[in-house]
Design a protein around this motif. Structure first.
Motif: not given
Lengths: 666, 357, 335
Positions: B60-61, A14, A17, B83-85, B58, A12, B53, A563-564, B87, B77-78
């Motif tokens: 997509x499967x 966003x 995108x 969530x928080x991430x 981030x 989908x 991911x 983004x997160x 790295x 989309x993310x």
């Protein structure tokens, strides 16, 4: 394993995108319109050929008493004898063919009358200079029939190429261009190598000054050294004509010397970079093994810098073979490909042949480009290893030797510029050597006057601003967005293409594409817009690579983090990407600015009176024999670019100082 | 831990990820419980980061379903997930101050400035760096930077915290310290957390449950103790902790290694098998008995709190046994390299696996 | 005279009523003359603004031909008749007899009726001879074209390349007319031996002669007079066989949306007033009786102008250029 995969997930898209995709589409579209389509238009022009279609015309001949004989087809008449009277019917767009040779008894005084017509509506013929067409018979007396010429019909095919390769004067240019490019490449790369070597590996004094002087040629149009060389070495009145030992500077000698001048900084930068990244530890190792300086040079320096040397060689080769200004100014009768394009299009209005020469010119340029790309890929792998900066040790003999060498080169470069400035101030060389500013009164000359200077400044500013935005956004989309893989790969490919496209070729392609009335973008033809578009496109690749390199250095996860945190991509772009890349952005702007000021090749086909340019004015004034004003205008370009460079370095320093806290830490 | 079973917070069903012909994830199904600290553990290239991911949206499967807090987020989309991430590279914005970095996700038109400020201060306090707000990331140490990254990730109080090798870039001491800090913070906030790591020690010490992955599939899911004590296959046994692996032949009531019979649960296997036992499960004994071998110390290595030894025995043929003995035990028996002793391989500690492949 | 005056007044009235219009005018007239031309025209027709598009003859011709299917110009004012003949052959010009065209020397008007173009002034070939260099190199002043093939001139002559210069083509086509086709090529074979180089532009040889870069530059009289006026030590020589010439001419571009204003402008370009303006730079203009001697112009220039067959030049241009290139281009490195 027998596991079954479920249905594929469709992402989908966003808000981001969609925004990113539309951006990429816009910039991709820009490259397609500004590059791919014009090149296609040019390609198709090269294959559009002309021939006399004799079968399209018919004639009736009367006897002396005015009684007309049977209708005869011209093609049939031509084929009656063997070989046919006209056996080569191929021609160009301007071809005209008189028909009286088909009538062995023809005399313009004879009382014989002729009836003539074209069979179909599209077949054109002229009576004198008046255009006729169509199947209505016209009756002409002998003296008028003499003036009938038929115009060619067009078709698509390879005959332009056949003509090209069977015209010795044109083929000679291929050889000339290659010879000049190879000789210049060898000389420039050797000179630049030792210069860069002196800067990187010796303790000679005044390195900063030498570096600055070496960069000067980038600030002037490529044809300016031609003017200086004429003042210095022209066979009759040259200041130093004796040094030529009777050879004429007009010709290959002049082109080579001038080309060495304007390609020198390009080669020097590339080789300097290569030398500065060679690993100092290798030198220490070599020294500890008691290898001689000479041996170290061949076993460490050369192998370490070899990709840089190759790369410099290809860049120089490409610059020389595609340059148009210099051979036009100082080439004399020595024809090269770039000038041939100009002669075909401007001199003879033979656009098809212009397109053919363009394609011929594309071949070596594309080849050099391809090889260079391949080399660069290898080099990247070589550079990723962490190396230690080499710190040269003083060595009086060597340092003085290099100082002397660098001084020679610097005198050559600065001398050329100084001669131009001197030339610009002399009233009438060589008969009146008093100084005056009259050569700056450009309104009295061809080329558009002072307005052309203002236009150039505008073009440079627009190109710098718009170009930087387009290039940086484009690079950002390629580098920092996800998905749409094929689109991004295509974009990347398009962005690399301009480097291989000579400016002349781009200019011609633009005429064919934008000047087509069916093109909805036709309105930009003849405006400042087309100049900006062509200049941005012409210099796209280097700018793009600069932007991509800067973006690659940025943490790849910034986008993910943003983004997160549910922040739109443009916020990240504005608040982080742009500020962090600011030095690169400034570099792109100054690169575009300087090149927009000096470029001639693409814009020479595209400017109009309202948008005459300083660089083209240099060319035109020189062409018209107003050499001193040409030098004067060239120097205006030099000072403007030098000013821009200074401004740029002040800005860069300011930005670095302000961002010192976060760039380096404290 | 709790009386009532926690709800499932994240549910993954039939997840696949293909990169061209390469399958990075093969039919992954998994449940993450509310408030749980879950670790994806596996060698590099096992697909653990790919899975993380995918959960984040981030990358997509290719196929499969992901449900977060009862909502299907499979194709979102993310920015539309919660969530928080954090790295490995911290990914702090270098040109923004620490405060601005933390406030990055908080700033929007609706939230008053003062509230943002207060929240930033609170978070700085929480990660133990209350005075560092005005500095730039480059002015902090790696460990400090990672704590800021953590503060930024939890600033918006997301339902799920994703940690992608968060400690791998730090040096050993800071790493051990931060393990504890992060775990403490997670427990305090009660936030469902998924961490990717290749470091088994990290996984064992931090996670409530560990998901061991290999070649794009899940090998085993369990608590650290389950994973360590009862690996379900040779891969897990090998990857988590040290393990002796000795080729053997299964027979009734045990296995045979060369000419020795060791009694153990042979798992219903027969023929060629691998017999495994952890080094610390090998016990020095005084007298011969069941599963007792006479061995020679071929080599010994002092590892601080214990000795690691390599033992040979004519009965075992070429196989060498690795055994850990406490300093006390060593002192008591008084052994050195080349010395001989009796060791027991307790039957309940010997695990038998089918040969790999 | 009266008729013209009347027509002018009438046209003026029409123009005064009309809204301000802008005309895009393509020209190859020297840059310094353009402002004068526009100013004089605007004295009579202040409402018509001229937007000049100026460039060398070759560039403007190429531009017009490239724009064949989508003309940008309304009017061409000041382009070589040879170029206009090309355009006429392409059907790009609008046939129109300007008011007062009958007053002009018929030599200066297109032969079709109504004419497609009208001439303004003639642009005459000449030899620029640097007296200082002549003396220094012991090279006597030539008196005829034929003289230039004399070995004494070897390495002393520069001429424009007809493949890139209109003046160069004018020279070549005039020699083919003066000496006949075969004689013309034979003459050029001889001349080629003495040529130092071929320049891209038509004015360059004279400027190079003025700068002492060559003793002799084959160029045109107008450029020579300017250089002489600027103080260069040159003589302008009119060869005894006669000289080739081309004219600057005016035409309306077919398909213009400003036909009325274009006609107004073209009407004005054939007036006496306009011709007097042309006369400031050119000794020969289309309006008989206007021409005053121009300073530094050689005497006898008008009489030396050959009876130029423009149609021959236009219809054989492609062929002549091809032949020229195959004889002298590329393989002509001077040593």
């Amino acid at each position: 394993m027998g596991a079954q995969m479920g249905p594929k997930i469709k992402p989908k898209l966003g808000r981001d995108d969609w925004a990113q995709r539309s951006f990429m589409l816009v910039i991709g579209l820009y490259l397609v319109i500004a590059l791919a389509l014009p090149l296609y238009a040019m390609l198709s022009k090269a294959f559009s050929t002309y021939y006399f279609d004799l079968s399209q015309y018919e004639v009736q001949v009367s006897d002396g008493a005015g009684v007309f004989g049977p209708v005869q087809n011209i093609a049939t008449l031509n084929n009656q004898s063997s070989p046919p009277i006209f056996d080569d019917l191929a021609t160009n767009t301007n071809g005209r063919l008189g028909l009286t040779k088909l009538f062995p008894d023809f005399s313009f005084r004879s009382p014989v009358n002729y009836r003539f017509r074209a069979v179909s509506e599209g077949a054109i013929y002229l009576v004198g200079s008046e255009r006729n067409a169509g199947p209505d018979w016209i009756e002409l007396d002998s003296n008028t029939f003499r003036r009938v010429v038929i115009r060619p019909a067009s078709e698509r095919g390879l005959s332009n190429f056949t003509t090209y390769f069977s015209t010795p004067a044109l083929v000679q240019s291929v050889e000339n261009s290659l010879v000049i490019a190879v000789i210049t490449t060898v000389i420039t790369v050797s000179l630049a190598f030792w210069f860069a070597y002196a800067l990187a590996r010796s303790k000679m004094r005044f390195k900063g000054v030498f570096r600055m002087v070496a960069m000067m040629p980038i600030l002037v149009p490529s044809l300016l050294p031609g003017i200086a060389l004429l003042y210095l070495f022209s066979p009759r009145q040259g200041m130093l004509k004796e040094l030529m030992f009777g050879y004429d500077i007009n010709g290959p000698i002049g082109i080579v010397i001038g080309s060495v001048f304007f390609t020198f900084p390009h080669a020097m930068i590339i080789i300097s970079t290569a030398l500065s990244i060679s690993d100092a530890r290798l030198f220490e190792a070599s020294e500890s093994l008691k290898a001689s300086r000479w041996k170290t040079f061949w076993t460490v320096t050369i192998p370490g810098a070899r990709y840089g040397i190759f790369s410099a060689a290809f860049v120089v080769f490409n610059l020389v073979i595609t340059d148009f200004g210099l051979p036009k100014v100082i080439g004399g009768n020595f024809n090269v490909l770039a000038v041939d394009i100009f002669k075909q299009v401007i001199g003879q209005q033979n656009f098809e042949m212009g397109a053919v020469v363009s394609m011929v010119l594309l071949v070596p340029a594309l080849m050099a480009f391809g090889i260079d790309r391949r080399m660069q890929k290898k080099q990247v792998a070589l550079l990723t290893a962490r190396s230690v900066v080499y710190e040269p040790k003083p060595n009086p003999v060597v340092d003085w030797f290099f100082f002397a060498y660098a001084t020679l080169v610097a005198v050559f470069i600065a001398g050329i510029i100084a001669v131009c400035q001197y030339a610009a101030l002399i009233r009438q060389w060589p008969y009146n050597l008093s100084l005056s500013l009259k050569n700056y009164d450009f309104s009295r000359m061809d080329g558009g006057g002072w307005a052309s200077y203002t236009n150039s400044l505008l073009l440079a500013i627009f190109t710098a601003i718009i170009g930087t935005i387009v290039v940086f956004l484009g690079a950002y989309m390629v580098e920092k967005t996800k998905g749409f893989e094929r689109g991004r790969a295509l974009f990347q490919g398009l962005a690399m293409l301009p480097m291989a496209i000579p400016g002349m070729v781009l200019g011609i392609a633009y005429i064919f594409f934008f000047n087509n009335p069916d093109n909805p973008l036709n309105f930009i033809y003849g405006t400042m817009i087309i100049l900006v578009v062509s200049t941005v496109t012409h210099f796209y690749t280097v700018s793009h690579l600069t932007a991509v390199t800067a973006l690659k250095q940025m943490d790849g996860e910034f986008e993910s983090v943003s983004q997160s945190l549910k922040q739109p991509f443009y916020k990240l772009f504005w608040r982080v990407t742009v500020p962090v890349s600011l030095p690169a952005i400034l570099n792109i702007s100054i690169y575009l600015f300087v090149n927009a000021m000096t470029t001639v090749s693409a814009v020479v086909f595209l400017y109009s009176t309202d948008t005459a340019l300083a660089s083209v004015a240099v060319l035109n004034m020189n062409d018209a024999g107003d050499i001193a004003p040409a030098a004067a205008m060239g120097m205006m370009i030099f000072y403007t670019n030098a000013g821009a460079r200074i401004l740029h370095s002040l800005l860069s320093k300011g930005i670095l100082a302000r961002s010192n806290a976060w760039r380096k830490g404290a | 831990m709790l009386d009532k079973t926690p709800d499932v917070y994240l549910r993954i069903e039939g997840l696949w990820k293909n990169f061209g012909v390469f399958t990075a994830l093969r039919e992954i199904s998994l449940e993450v419980l509310e408030g749980e600290f879950l670790c994806f553990l596996g060698p590099s290239g096992c697909g653990k980061t790919t899975l993380l991911r995918a959960i984040a949206g981030l990358d997509l499967q290719t196929a499969g379903r992901i449900e977060q807090a009862g909502k299907d987020v499979s194709n979102l989309p993310p920015a539309e997930r919660d969530f928080g991430i954090v790295f490995q590279s911290y990914a702090l914005f270098p040109n923004l101050t620490i405060e601005k970095n933390i406030a990055y996700g908080l700033e929007n038109a609706k939230r008053p400035r003062a509230e943002v400020k207060a929240r930033v201060a609170e978070l700085l306090e929480l990660v133990g760096l209350p005075d560092q707000g005005k500095k730039y990331p480059a002015q902090l140490s790696g460990g400090q930077q990672q704590r800021i990254a953590l503060a930024r990730a939890i600033a918006t109080s997301p339902g799920l915290l994703l940690l992608d090798e968060p400690l791998s870039a730090l040096d050993a001491k800071v790493r051990v310290f931060l393990r504890h800090e992060v775990k403490e913070l997670q427990r305090k906030l009660g936030i469902t957390t998924v961490m990717v790591t290749h470091d088994q020690e990290e996984a064992l010490s931090m996670a409530d449950r560990i998901v061991v992955m290999n070649h794009g599939t899940i090998e085993q899911v369990g608590t650290p103790l389950e994973i360590y004590r009862d690996p379900v296959n040779l891969f897990v046994a090998d990857f988590v902790g040290e393990m002796n692996q000795i080729p053997a032949t299964a027979e009734a009531g045990g296995v045979v290694i060369k000419n020795v019979h060791l009694s153990c649960n042979n798992n219903g296997l027969s023929g060629s098998v691998i017999a495994t036992i952890r080094p610390e499960d090998i016990l020095p004994v005084e007298e011969n008995g069941k599963n007792v071998l006479r061995v020679t110390i071929f080599e010994m290595e002092f590892l601080g709190s214990f000795f690691r030894t390599r033992l040979t025995s004519p009965e075992l043929g070429e196989a060498m046994l690795m055994a850990d003995f406490s300093i006390n035990a060593m002192r008591r028996i008084g052994l050195k390299e080349g010395g001989k002793l009796l060791v027991q391989l307790p039957a309940e500690r010997i695990k038998i696996f089918a040969e790999a492949g | 005279m009266k008729k013209i005056a009347l027509a002018s007044v009438l046209a003026l009235g029409v123009a005064a009523q009309a809204m301000a219009v802008e005309l895009t005018v393509y020209t190859a007239v020297e840059a310094e003359d353009l402002a004068r031309y526009a100013a004089a025209f605007n004295e009579d027709y202040p409402d018509i603004t001229i937007n000049w598009v100026r460039d060398s003859t070759g560039v403007i011709t190429a531009k017009l031909l490239a724009e064949r299917d989508n003309p940008q110009a309304d009017v061409i004012w000041g382009l070589a008749a040879t170029s206009l003949l090309l355009m006429k052959g392409e059907g790009m010009l609008e046939a129109y007899a300007p008011v007062g065209v009958e007053e002009l020397d018929p030599k200066f008007v297109d032969s079709s009726n109504p004419p497609y173009w009208t001439g303004m002034d003639a642009w005459v070939a000449a030899i620029c001879y640097n007296t200082v260099e002549g003396e220094a190199n012991n090279v006597p002043a030539p008196t005829s074209w034929q003289d230039l093939t004399d070995p004494v001139y070897a390495g002393q002559i520069i001429m424009p390349n007809p493949n890139s210069s209109g003046t160069g083509f004018l020279d070549v086509s005039s020699w083919l007319q003066i000496f006949g086709e075969d004689g013309g090529w034979e003459y050029m074979d001889g001349l080629h031996k003495n040529i130092t180089r071929y320049t891209h532009s038509g004015s360059a040889p004279c400027k190079l002669a003025a700068a002492g870069e060559t003793t002799i530059g084959i160029s045109f009289a107008f450029r020579g007079a300017k250089s002489k006026a600027a103080g260069a030590p040159i003589e302008i020589i009119v060869p005894s066989e006669g000289v080739g010439w081309d004219m600057e001419a005016t035409a309306i571009v077919a398909g213009t949306s400003q036909l009325e204003a274009a006609q107004t402008l073209v009407n004005w370009t054939v007036t006496r007033k306009a011709n007097e303006l042309y006369n400031q730079g050119y000794a020969v203009v289309a309006y008989p009786g206007v021409a005053q001697p121009v300073e530094y112009f050689p005497e006898g220039l008008v009489d030396a102008m050959i009876d130029n067959d423009f149609e021959f030049a236009a219809n054989n241009r492609a062929r002549i250029l091809e032949e020229w290139a195959s004889r002298y281009d590329g393989k002509s490195d001077p040593k």
